[in-house]
Design a protein around this motif. Structure first.
Motif, mmCIF file in Angstrom:
data_model
loop_
_atom_site.group_PDB
_atom_site.id
_atom_site.type_symbol
_atom_site.label_atom_id
_atom_site.label_comp_id
_atom_site.label_asym_id
_atom_site.label_seq_id
_atom_site.Cartn_x
_atom_site.Cartn_y
_atom_site.Cartn_z
ATOM 1 N N VAL A 70 0.832 -1.211 0.000
ATOM 2 C CA VAL A 70 0.000 0.000 0.000
ATOM 3 C C VAL A 70 0.867 1.262 0.000
ATOM 4 C CG1 VAL A 70 -1.815 1.262 1.226
ATOM 5 C CG2 VAL A 70 -1.803 -1.218 1.253
ATOM 6 N N LEU A 71 1.794 1.338 0.937
ATOM 7 C CA LEU A 71 2.535 2.582 1.141
ATOM 8 C C LEU A 71 3.622 2.804 0.092
ATOM 9 C CD1 LEU A 71 2.914 2.400 5.014
ATOM 10 C CD2 LEU A 71 1.096 3.445 3.686
ATOM 11 N N THR A 109 1.422 1.179 -3.865
ATOM 12 C CA THR A 109 0.076 1.731 -4.166
ATOM 13 C C THR A 109 -0.859 0.681 -4.778
ATOM 14 O OG1 THR A 109 0.716 2.594 -6.328
ATOM 15 C CG2 THR A 109 0.945 4.091 -4.492
ATOM 16 N N ILE A 110 -0.915 -0.457 -4.122
ATOM 17 C CA ILE A 110 -1.778 -1.550 -4.595
ATOM 18 C C ILE A 110 -2.840 -1.847 -3.539
ATOM 19 C CG2 ILE A 110 -1.759 -4.062 -4.977
ATOM 20 C CD1 ILE A 110 0.744 -3.732 -6.518
ATOM 21 N N GLY A 111 -4.008 -2.229 -4.006
ATOM 22 C CA GLY A 111 -5.086 -2.623 -3.093
ATOM 23 C C GLY A 111 -5.580 -1.468 -2.237
ATOM 24 N N LEU A 112 -5.716 -0.309 -2.843
ATOM 25 C CA LEU A 112 -6.129 0.876 -2.070
ATOM 26 C C LEU A 112 -7.618 0.893 -1.764
ATOM 27 C CD1 LEU A 112 -4.104 3.718 -3.835
ATOM 28 C CD2 LEU A 112 -3.613 2.671 -1.662
ATOM 29 N N CYS A 113 -8.402 0.251 -2.626
ATOM 30 C CA CYS A 113 -9.858 0.315 -2.473
ATOM 31 C C CYS A 113 -10.328 -0.117 -1.086
ATOM 32 C CB CYS A 113 -10.530 -0.483 -3.585
ATOM 33 S SG CYS A 113 -12.307 -0.531 -3.444
ATOM 34 N N VAL A 149 -8.991 2.548 1.720
ATOM 35 C CA VAL A 149 -9.595 3.882 1.829
ATOM 36 C C VAL A 149 -11.107 3.846 1.988
ATOM 37 C CG1 VAL A 149 -7.724 4.983 0.544
ATOM 38 C CG2 VAL A 149 -9.757 4.254 -0.679
ATOM 39 N N PRO A 162 -6.047 -6.448 -6.548
ATOM 40 C CA PRO A 162 -4.872 -6.496 -7.437
ATOM 41 C C PRO A 162 -3.609 -7.016 -6.756
ATOM 42 C CG PRO A 162 -5.463 -4.225 -6.915
ATOM 43 C CD PRO A 162 -6.545 -5.091 -6.380
ATOM 44 N N ARG A 208 -0.732 -9.316 -8.572
ATOM 45 C CA ARG A 208 0.666 -8.861 -8.619
ATOM 46 C C ARG A 208 1.599 -9.877 -7.974
ATOM 47 N NH1 ARG A 208 4.138 -4.695 -5.176
ATOM 48 N NH2 ARG A 208 3.737 -6.366 -3.711
ATOM 49 N N ARG A 218 6.401 4.510 -7.556
ATOM 50 C CA ARG A 218 5.372 4.042 -8.489
ATOM 51 C C ARG A 218 4.564 5.218 -9.042
ATOM 52 N NH1 ARG A 218 5.498 -0.858 -10.550
ATOM 53 N NH2 ARG A 218 6.447 -2.291 -9.121
ATOM 54 N N THR A 219 4.585 6.299 -8.285
ATOM 55 C CA THR A 219 3.764 7.438 -8.685
ATOM 56 C C THR A 219 4.516 8.413 -9.578
ATOM 57 O OG1 THR A 219 4.390 8.499 -6.633
ATOM 58 C CG2 THR A 219 2.315 7.342 -6.638
#
Lengths: 378, 204
Positions: A17-18, A21-25, A28, A108, A112, A207-208
């Motif tokens: 996550v941190l 940036t995967i599995g944010l749904c 949040v 996701p 991954r 990643r961003t």
């Protein structure tokens, strides 16, 4: 690599996550309480382990496009019994989780990890990475759930905490993003203390960062950031695409024709003595080569050609009055003024490490036209 | 007229008023990762619109079966996941035949199918049939929802990309927030803005 280092790298430095940036749904949207976060984290961990085991044993022998289609079914197979259990033991939580619980089937994180680890490595290593990734994910879920419940509802595990004014907006996705933003920042600070190189890598290879853009590549020695840390974004190199080259050539203005004569000092003196009507005249003066005693002058900003030539061009309007009086002093003052004008703009030249370079004058032979230089780079 | 109004109302709810990415967090991670690849934003959004529309339509038609309509969320998950998988496999099979005659290399084709898989097995795609069922939408509204999901994803991704572009060159950001943390903050502000349009969630 020892087990402690491995755990540190997999759980923290590769946190899904941190960092990834995967599995944010789920994080949040639904982690608004500690209870929900715990349930979600357990289901995710179990799903991840089972999916990786199945992939390592069976799916890795299939083609990629087939495997990708089957991960959802595996997720569904694990999530359905979990839903039955949650519904049986805590129906109110099931109601609170709403449609987000079935959506764990398409997390996701599963895709991954299965594609990166289960397919590429052996079953033991795959199992280890799935546990570590699941632990990292669960840790974030639990912290986010705890923080949002505390700030958003003023409770912990349903128990009211006194002296806390609930901020309900934290129960919306906005609150989730703010909490994980702070968590990611705390992780960055912690990593900087433990392993600065790794922390720098996280910034440069985030990643961003926009793919293909070199702006985000950060050099960590140089300009100061707002928090006092050092770092300066690298300048982006122009892309050498033919389209861009054509566009640049089209936008380049044509060089203006010289509307004045170029002459030496002697010629100018002759002209002055001839007592001709006033015209715009240019005097070309050769300057003495720099000596070691001369102070080092910063290179002027633009245009480049002016600072690289050993000659300086001075444009003067020799008016009739000046000519009549033989005003040599005025002429000399104008030359000095022009020289000072050329020295005025200063540009700090930095090398790749962000250290300032000492500027020096470049001879005409050394000077390469920018267009030529660009062509060589390409 | 009522039919068209209902269609556009559902479409606007999903894409603008209740942007699924910002107000529900659906497909947030995919939106961030797509925003980092600006050239693929349009293709990815079209794929999401396609998969969500087809899946939503099929699932809505299946809801005419009474057993499924009265079933629990567990039944719905089983049916929707299977439908989504079937839609994926059928689409890939058709695309494989079509792409065989194209001048794409094998690597490009594999890359394209990887993208197809990521865009199909996505929370935003699977959420649409559930929302349609919960909101008791009709067939035309289910189609509008599917199309709106693609538009919602495109808007969200584009807004995130615009922010990313500015944030990556910004030296005012503290180094500990540089990269992912500041982007999360930016998305949080966007979430607040979109939630502020309605003040509350319409669906859940």
């Amino acid at each position: 690599m020892n087990s402690q280092n491995y755990l540190f790298r997999e759980v923290l430095a590769k946190n899904p996550v941190l960092v990834g940036t995967i599995g944010l749904c789920p994080v949040v949207a639904i982690c608004t309480s500690l209870k929900a976060a715990l349930i979600m984290s357990v289901i995710t961990l179990v799903t991840l382990i089972i999916a990786q085991l199945i992939t390592s044993l069976v799916l890795k022998h299939l083609q990629q496009w087939m495997r990708l289609g089957l991960y959802t079914l595996i997720g569904m197979i694990v999530v359905i019994p979990s839903m039955i259990l949650v519904d049986k033991f805590s129906p109110e939580t099931m109601l609170a989780l709403g449609i987000y619980l079935p959506l764990l089937a398409v997390n996701p994180l599963i895709v991954r990890n299965c594609e990166r680890e289960a397919v590429e490595t052996n079953i033991g290593r795959s199992l280890m990475t799935s546990i570590c990734a699941g632990m990292g994910y669960s840790a974030v879920l639990i912290i986010v759930g705890f923080a949002r419940e505390l700030i958003g509802a003023g409770t912990v595990w349903g128990h009211k905490i006194p002296f806390i004014m609930p901020a309900e907006s934290f129960l919306m996705p906005m609150g989730g993003f703010i909490v994980i933003a702070y968590l990611a920042s705390i992780l960055r600070i912690f990593l900087r203390k433990v392993d600065p190189e790794l922390a720098d890598e996280l910034v440069t290879n985030s990643r961003t960062n926009i793919k293909g853009s070199k702006k985000a590549k950060v050099q960590l020695k140089g300009a100061k950031y707002a928090d006092g840390a050092q770092g300066v974004p690298r300048r982006r190199k122009p892309e050498a695409t033919p389209k861009r080259k054509r566009r640049r050539a089209a936008s380049k203005p044509e060089p203006e024709k010289q509307a004045f004569e170029v002459m030496t000092l002697e010629e100018a003196e002759e002209l002055r003595s001839a007592n001709l009507p006033p015209v715009e005249t240019t005097v070309q003066a050769e300057l003495a080569p720099p000596t070691p005693e001369d102070p080092v002058v910063e290179a002027p900003a633009a245009p480049v050609s002016q600072r690289t030539s050993r000659f300086e061009f001075v444009t003067l309007d020799l008016g009739a009055e000046a000519k009549a009086n033989g005003d040599a002093e005025r002429f000399a003052a104008a030359v000095e003024e022009s020289k000072a004008e050329q020295r005025k703009p200063q540009r700090r030249i930095r090398n790749r490490r962000g250290q300032e370079k000492q500027s020096r004058s470049v001879t005409a032979e050394e000077y390469i036209e920018p267009a030529e230089k660009e062509g060589e780079e390409e | 007229m009522k039919f068209i109004a209902a269609f556009f109302a559902a479409f606007l709810y999903v894409s603008f008023t209740q942007n699924l990415v910002f107000t529900g967090g659906y497909g947030a991670s995919e939106a961030i990762r797509s925003a980092a690849r600006p050239k693929q934003i349009m293709l990815f959004s079209i794929m999401i619109a396609y998969f969500s529309t087809v899946t939503s339509l099929i699932c809505r038609v299946l809801l005419f079966i009474p057993a499924l309509k009265d079933g629990s969320m567990i039944t719905s998950l089983a049916v929707y996941a299977v439908v989504l998988t079937v839609v994926y496999f059928v689409s890939v099979a058709i695309l494989r035949v079509l792409l065989k005659s194209s001048d794409w290399s094998d690597i490009e084709i594999e890359k394209f199918f990887r993208q197809t898989a990521v865009s199909s097995f996505n929370t935003i795609v699977l959420a649409i049939p559930f929302i349609t069922e919960k909101a008791t939408y009709g067939v035309h509204e289910a189609i509008a929802q599917g199309l709106g999901a693609g538009v919602a994803f495109f808007i969200a991704t584009w807004l995130i990309y615009l922010g990313m572009r500015r944030l990556e060159v910004d030296t005012e950001t503290p180094l500990s927030f540089k990269g992912t943390p500041v982007l999360f903050m930016y998305i949080a502000i966007l979430c607040l803005a979109f939630t502020g349009i309605m003040g509350k969630s319409l669906f859940f």
